[in-house]
Design a protein around this motif. Structure first.
Motif, PDB file in Angstrom:
ATOM      1  N   TYR A 146       0.835  -1.212   0.000  1.00  0.00           N
ATOM      2  CA  TYR A 146       0.000   0.000   0.000  1.00  0.00           C
ATOM      3  C   TYR A 146       0.859   1.247   0.000  1.00  0.00           C
ATOM      4  O   TYR A 146       0.648   2.173  -0.803  1.00  0.00           O
ATOM      5  N   ARG A 149       2.735   1.913  -3.308  1.00  0.00           N
ATOM      6  CA  ARG A 149       1.893   2.531  -4.327  1.00  0.00           C
ATOM      7  C   ARG A 149       1.585   3.998  -4.002  1.00  0.00           C
ATOM      8  O   ARG A 149       1.582   4.855  -4.887  1.00  0.00           O
ATOM      9  N   LEU A 150       1.311   4.286  -2.730  1.00  0.00           N
ATOM     10  CA  LEU A 150       0.972   5.664  -2.345  1.00  0.00           C
ATOM     11  C   LEU A 150       2.159   6.594  -2.566  1.00  0.00           C
ATOM     12  O   LEU A 150       2.008   7.699  -3.110  1.00  0.00           O
ATOM     13  N   ARG A 152       4.676   6.146  -4.580  1.00  0.00           N
ATOM     14  CA  ARG A 152       4.911   6.266  -6.022  1.00  0.00           C
ATOM     15  C   ARG A 152       3.939   7.268  -6.647  1.00  0.00           C
ATOM     16  O   ARG A 152       4.314   8.076  -7.500  1.00  0.00           O
ATOM     17  N   LEU A 153       2.678   7.225  -6.207  1.00  0.00           N
ATOM     18  CA  LEU A 153       1.670   8.145  -6.730  1.00  0.00           C
ATOM     19  C   LEU A 153       1.993   9.587  -6.378  1.00  0.00           C
ATOM     20  O   LEU A 153       1.871  10.492  -7.214  1.00  0.00           O
ATOM     21  N   LEU A 154       2.426   9.818  -5.142  1.00  0.00           N
ATOM     22  CA  LEU A 154       2.625  11.180  -4.659  1.00  0.00           C
ATOM     23  C   LEU A 154       3.990  11.768  -5.003  1.00  0.00           C
ATOM     24  O   LEU A 154       4.134  12.979  -5.119  1.00  0.00           O
ATOM     25  N   SER A 155       4.993  10.910  -5.161  1.00  0.00           N
ATOM     26  CA  SER A 155       6.353  11.428  -5.362  1.00  0.00           C
ATOM     27  C   SER A 155       6.934  11.091  -6.724  1.00  0.00           C
ATOM     28  O   SER A 155       7.939  11.683  -7.131  1.00  0.00           O
ATOM     29  N   GLY A 156       6.352  10.117  -7.398  1.00  0.00           N
ATOM     30  CA  GLY A 156       6.893   9.703  -8.690  1.00  0.00           C
ATOM     31  C   GLY A 156       8.047   8.737  -8.584  1.00  0.00           C
ATOM     32  O   GLY A 156       8.600   8.308  -9.601  1.00  0.00           O
ATOM     33  N   ARG A 158       9.487   5.026  -7.150  1.00  0.00           N
ATOM     34  CA  ARG A 158       9.117   3.731  -6.598  1.00  0.00           C
ATOM     35  C   ARG A 158      10.112   3.334  -5.517  1.00  0.00           C
ATOM     36  O   ARG A 158      11.318   3.284  -5.756  1.00  0.00           O
ATOM     37  N   THR A 231      -0.833   7.893   6.138  1.00  0.00           N
ATOM     38  CA  THR A 231      -1.439   8.330   4.881  1.00  0.00           C
ATOM     39  C   THR A 231      -1.807   9.803   4.943  1.00  0.00           C
ATOM     40  O   THR A 231      -1.486  10.585   4.045  1.00  0.00           O
ATOM     41  N   ARG A 238       2.540  16.389   0.863  1.00  0.00           N
ATOM     42  CA  ARG A 238       2.553  16.565  -0.593  1.00  0.00           C
ATOM     43  C   ARG A 238       1.726  17.765  -1.017  1.00  0.00           C
ATOM     44  O   ARG A 238       2.100  18.505  -1.933  1.00  0.00           O
TER      45      ARG A 238
END
Length: 244
Positions: A146, A149-150, A152-156, A158, A231, A238
């Protein structure tokens, strides 16, 4: 890492410990066994208000620095205490290392070398960059997935093992962390924090062991709380660029 470079580096191993009397002697012994490979390596155990014999065991090792906190600050406060000491004493590199025996001193060079060579500002030891025999609980693995993925979504970027507490940082990050560090469950939060500061983060494959004694403080209920709290924290970082 060149031999001359290794000899000149001042490296501090930060070991936060709370009620780890069953494992702390083995952890210290593991670290002392590799000191000949890193002449400038020192070990600092932060006893985070333990109620057992953790501090008494550490005192048996005169070569180990003991920071004995009178009250429990939680993992974030204990780790930041280590970073404050590292900053004050002028260390070039600091490494977070769990007291419970899960991390291996044999893997120190793996995460120290990229930092020492200037390839990154922080290097995280990952159980998932390559296939290992790690077999955490399904709930724990779900949480790791989880946060991967979070982030990666917020910072670009992995990060395969965002909850890993086995990480090395350079002098600049030592100074940052000595000033600001999350109060609890800090591992995923600082990744977003450092990305916002445009710092370079790498992962290297390492092997980790199962806990060598004691019990994890993270219960299923705390895991749910942890996921929700972290989270919210990293999303707010962000969105508004807040401090950790």
């Amino acid at each position: 890492m060149k031999e001359t470079q290794r000899e000149s580096l001042k490296i501090l191993i930060i070991v936060p410990a709370f009620n780890e009397e069953e494992a702390i002697a083995g952890t210290i012994g593991n670290l002392l066994n590799v000191r000949d490979r890193f002449p400038g390596l020192d070990i600092c155990v932060i006893n985070d208000g333990s109620k057992d014999g953790t501090a008494d065991i550490v005192r048996k090792y005169p070569e180990v620095v003991l920071l004995d906190l009178p009250n429990n600050l939680g993992i974030g406060g204990a780790v930041q205490t280590g970073y404050k000491y590292a900053d004050y004493a002028g260390y070039d590199i600091a490494v977070q290392f769990d007291a419970d025996g899960q991390h291996s001193a044999a893997e120190l060079e793996t995460i120290i070398t990229p930092v020492a060579d200037g390839e990154c500002d922080m290097c995280i030891g990952s159980r998932f960059v390559e296939k290992t025999d790690y077999s955490g609980s399904p709930f724990r693995r779900m949480g790791i997935f989880y946060f991967e993925r979070l982030i990666r979504l917020l910072s670009g970027q992995r990060v395969t093992d965002p909850t890993s507490g086995f990480r090395a940082v350079n002098r600049e990050i030592i100074q940052l962390f000595s000033e600001a560090y999350p109060s609890d469950y800090p591992e995923p939060e600082v990744i977003i924090y450092l990305r916002r500061k445009k710092k370079r983060i790498q992962e290297k494959a390492v092997r980790m062991h199962s806990r060598q004694g004691g019990e994890s403080s993270i219960t299923p209920f705390k895991s749910i709380y942890y996921m929700a709290k972290v989270t919210l924290s990293i999303v707010m970082q962000r969105l508004v660029g807040g401090r950790v």
